[in-house]
Design an enzyme around this catalytic site. Structure first.
Site, PDB file in Angstrom:
ATOM      1  N   THR A  72       0.838  -1.201   0.000  1.00 62.65           N
ATOM      2  CA  THR A  72       0.000   0.000   0.000  1.00 62.65           C
ATOM      3  C   THR A  72       0.873   1.249   0.000  1.00 62.65           C
ATOM      4  O   THR A  72       1.816   1.352   0.788  1.00 62.65           O
ATOM      5  CB  THR A  72      -0.923   0.024   1.235  1.00 62.65           C
ATOM      6  OG1 THR A  72      -1.686  -1.179   1.270  1.00 62.65           O
ATOM      7  CG2 THR A  72      -1.871   1.216   1.183  1.00 62.65           C
ATOM      8  N   THR A  73       0.560   2.188  -0.871  1.00 63.80           N
ATOM      9  CA  THR A  73       1.282   3.461  -0.900  1.00 63.80           C
ATOM     10  C   THR A  73       0.434   4.546  -0.243  1.00 63.80           C
ATOM     11  O   THR A  73      -0.738   4.348   0.055  1.00 63.80           O
ATOM     12  CB  THR A  73       1.621   3.862  -2.348  1.00 63.80           C
ATOM     13  OG1 THR A  73       0.396   3.961  -3.107  1.00 63.80           O
ATOM     14  CG2 THR A  73       2.513   2.832  -3.009  1.00 63.80           C
ATOM     15  N   ALA A  96       7.173  -2.865  -0.025  1.00 60.91           N
ATOM     16  CA  ALA A  96       7.752  -2.631  -1.345  1.00 60.91           C
ATOM     17  C   ALA A  96       6.785  -1.782  -2.156  1.00 60.91           C
ATOM     18  O   ALA A  96       5.564  -1.958  -2.079  1.00 60.91           O
ATOM     19  CB  ALA A  96       8.032  -3.942  -2.074  1.00 60.91           C
ATOM     20  N   SER A  97       7.329  -0.854  -2.915  1.00 63.06           N
ATOM     21  CA  SER A  97       6.483  -0.058  -3.805  1.00 63.06           C
ATOM     22  C   SER A  97       5.985  -0.902  -4.964  1.00 63.06           C
ATOM     23  O   SER A  97       4.991  -0.560  -5.612  1.00 63.06           O
ATOM     24  CB  SER A  97       7.264   1.144  -4.337  1.00 63.06           C
ATOM     25  OG  SER A  97       8.405   0.725  -5.064  1.00 63.06           O
ATOM     26  N   PHE A  99       6.003  -5.309  -6.004  1.00 62.16           N
ATOM     27  CA  PHE A  99       6.446  -6.668  -5.681  1.00 62.16           C
ATOM     28  C   PHE A  99       6.772  -7.499  -6.919  1.00 62.16           C
ATOM     29  O   PHE A  99       7.220  -8.640  -6.788  1.00 62.16           O
ATOM     30  CB  PHE A  99       5.382  -7.388  -4.844  1.00 62.16           C
ATOM     31  CG  PHE A  99       5.422  -7.000  -3.396  1.00 62.16           C
ATOM     32  CD1 PHE A  99       6.271  -7.635  -2.507  1.00 62.16           C
ATOM     33  CD2 PHE A  99       4.624  -5.976  -2.918  1.00 62.16           C
ATOM     34  CE1 PHE A  99       6.332  -7.271  -1.179  1.00 62.16           C
ATOM     35  CE2 PHE A  99       4.665  -5.603  -1.587  1.00 62.16           C
ATOM     36  CZ  PHE A  99       5.526  -6.250  -0.705  1.00 62.16           C
ATOM     37  N   HIS A 131       0.192   4.603 -16.082  1.00 61.40           N
ATOM     38  CA  HIS A 131      -0.668   3.659 -15.377  1.00 61.40           C
ATOM     39  C   HIS A 131      -2.115   3.822 -15.834  1.00 61.40           C
ATOM     40  O   HIS A 131      -2.462   4.785 -16.519  1.00 61.40           O
ATOM     41  CB  HIS A 131      -0.587   3.867 -13.862  1.00 61.40           C
ATOM     42  CG  HIS A 131       0.602   3.221 -13.232  1.00 61.40           C
ATOM     43  ND1 HIS A 131       1.823   3.865 -13.104  1.00 61.40           N
ATOM     44  CD2 HIS A 131       0.778   1.985 -12.701  1.00 61.40           C
ATOM     45  CE1 HIS A 131       2.685   3.054 -12.528  1.00 61.40           C
ATOM     46  NE2 HIS A 131       2.082   1.911 -12.267  1.00 61.40           N
ATOM     47  N   HIS A 132      -2.937   2.882 -15.406  1.00 58.54           N
ATOM     48  CA  HIS A 132      -4.367   2.914 -15.689  1.00 58.54           C
ATOM     49  C   HIS A 132      -5.019   4.126 -15.037  1.00 58.54           C
ATOM     50  O   HIS A 132      -4.487   4.702 -14.080  1.00 58.54           O
ATOM     51  CB  HIS A 132      -5.026   1.632 -15.190  1.00 58.54           C
ATOM     52  CG  HIS A 132      -4.687   1.301 -13.771  1.00 58.54           C
ATOM     53  ND1 HIS A 132      -5.378   1.809 -12.690  1.00 58.54           N
ATOM     54  CD2 HIS A 132      -3.701   0.537 -13.241  1.00 58.54           C
ATOM     55  CE1 HIS A 132      -4.860   1.370 -11.567  1.00 58.54           C
ATOM     56  NE2 HIS A 132      -3.825   0.592 -11.870  1.00 58.54           N
ATOM     57  N   LYS A 135      -5.654   4.640 -11.143  1.00 61.06           N
ATOM     58  CA  LYS A 135      -4.566   4.944 -10.207  1.00 61.06           C
ATOM     59  C   LYS A 135      -4.553   6.444  -9.954  1.00 61.06           C
ATOM     60  O   LYS A 135      -4.309   7.239 -10.856  1.00 61.06           O
ATOM     61  CB  LYS A 135      -3.223   4.491 -10.777  1.00 61.06           C
ATOM     62  CG  LYS A 135      -2.075   4.669  -9.779  1.00 61.06           C
ATOM     63  CD  LYS A 135      -0.796   4.023 -10.292  1.00 61.06           C
ATOM     64  CE  LYS A 135       0.335   4.152  -9.298  1.00 61.06           C
ATOM     65  NZ  LYS A 135       0.048   3.517  -7.998  1.00 61.06           N
ATOM     66  N   GLY A 141       4.520   4.839  -6.786  1.00 60.28           N
ATOM     67  CA  GLY A 141       5.537   4.444  -5.837  1.00 60.28           C
ATOM     68  C   GLY A 141       6.743   3.822  -6.520  1.00 60.28           C
ATOM     69  O   GLY A 141       7.888   4.011  -6.090  1.00 60.28           O
ATOM     70  N   THR A 142       6.500   3.096  -7.609  1.00 63.47           N
ATOM     71  CA  THR A 142       7.593   2.496  -8.377  1.00 63.47           C
ATOM     72  C   THR A 142       8.488   3.571  -8.975  1.00 63.47           C
ATOM     73  O   THR A 142       9.722   3.472  -8.933  1.00 63.47           O
ATOM     74  CB  THR A 142       7.022   1.597  -9.490  1.00 63.47           C
ATOM     75  OG1 THR A 142       6.200   0.587  -8.890  1.00 63.47           O
ATOM     76  CG2 THR A 142       8.128   0.951 -10.299  1.00 63.47           C
TER      77      THR A 142
END
Length: 233
Positions: A72-73, A96-97, A99, A131-132, A135, A141-142
């Site tokens: 979760t961010t 992790a931003s 996985f 991104h979609h 979001k 986060g990545t």
């Protein structure tokens, strides 16, 4: 392995499918508004909830001796507090931003490239993430993790969404229907351009990585990351 799913949206449902296919049991599904649940019956919790719920979900696990995997961010202003509670309770935690196994290899590639480019001042670095449309946070986060990887290995001081100063990394965030996630790091000079790109084809890679991390963390104590899970870096 008995798994609690903290957050049962699209990612939670995909994690459920992969966990079941790998022989695990889902013993708890917690939606965003659920506050009364018995977390202690789980061997491990996988948190893909919402920012408002994540901290309480995660620390509740620590206080009940349940290791946590969280993707979760939006709650990371409380990350150090969560780490303190984890350590106090001899818990186990991976945040992790992203996985995805491929993305975590990409993180390592990004850091290696940054070190190679460190002294080549003629190259300007920039990033783009797509991104979609569902979001809501930007940049992802990545993308932030990628930017931090560059900052930690070069003289760049910070990242900034869209326009940036000379010593900052500009990040462009685009939202396009049905795009699971594409991240591009670009080094551009007057004579050439170097791009590294990771393109996700679906969300399955994110979910698989979370389940693999949950399998790995059983029986461990401490704060870990995906480098530990994959034994890279």
């Amino acid at each position: 392995m008995k798994i609690a799913l903290l957050g049962y949206g699209k990612m939670g449902k995909m994690i459920e499918q992969i966990a079941l296919s790998r022989g695990h049991e889902i013993v708890l599904k917690v939606d965003a508004n659920d506050n009364d649940y018995e977390i202690a019956k789980a061997d491990v919790a996988i948190d893909f909830s919402v920012p408002a719920s994540a901290y309480n979900n995660i620390t509740n696990c620590f206080e009940n001796n349940v290791p946590v995997i969280s993707g979760t961010t939006g709650w990371l202003d409380k990350y150090e507090d969560a780490v303190e509670i984890c350590n106090k309770n001899n818990g186990a935690f991976i945040y992790a931003s992203n996985f995805s196994l491929g993305v975590n290899v990409f993180f390592q590639l990004n850091e290696y490239l940054a070190r190679l480019m460190k002294n080549l001042a003629q190259y300007q670095v920039s990033m783009e993430e797509i991104h979609h449309t569902q979001k809501l946070d930007a940049p992802s986060g990545t993308a932030i993790t990628l930017a931090e990887g560059i900052i930690n290995n070069t003289s760049r001081s910070a990242w900034k969404l869209d326009a940036a100063d000379e010593n900052e990394i500009p990040i462009t965030a685009k939202r396009i229907e049905n795009v699971p996630g594409t991240h591009t790091v670009t080094y551009k000079s007057d004579v050439d351009t170097i791009d590294i790109i990771h393109t996700a084809h679906n969300r399955e890679g994110f979910a698989l990585g979370a389940v693999i991390a949950a399998e790995w963390i059983i029986g461990k104590q401490g704060i870990f990351n995906m480098k530990d899970v994959l034994n890279i870096g």
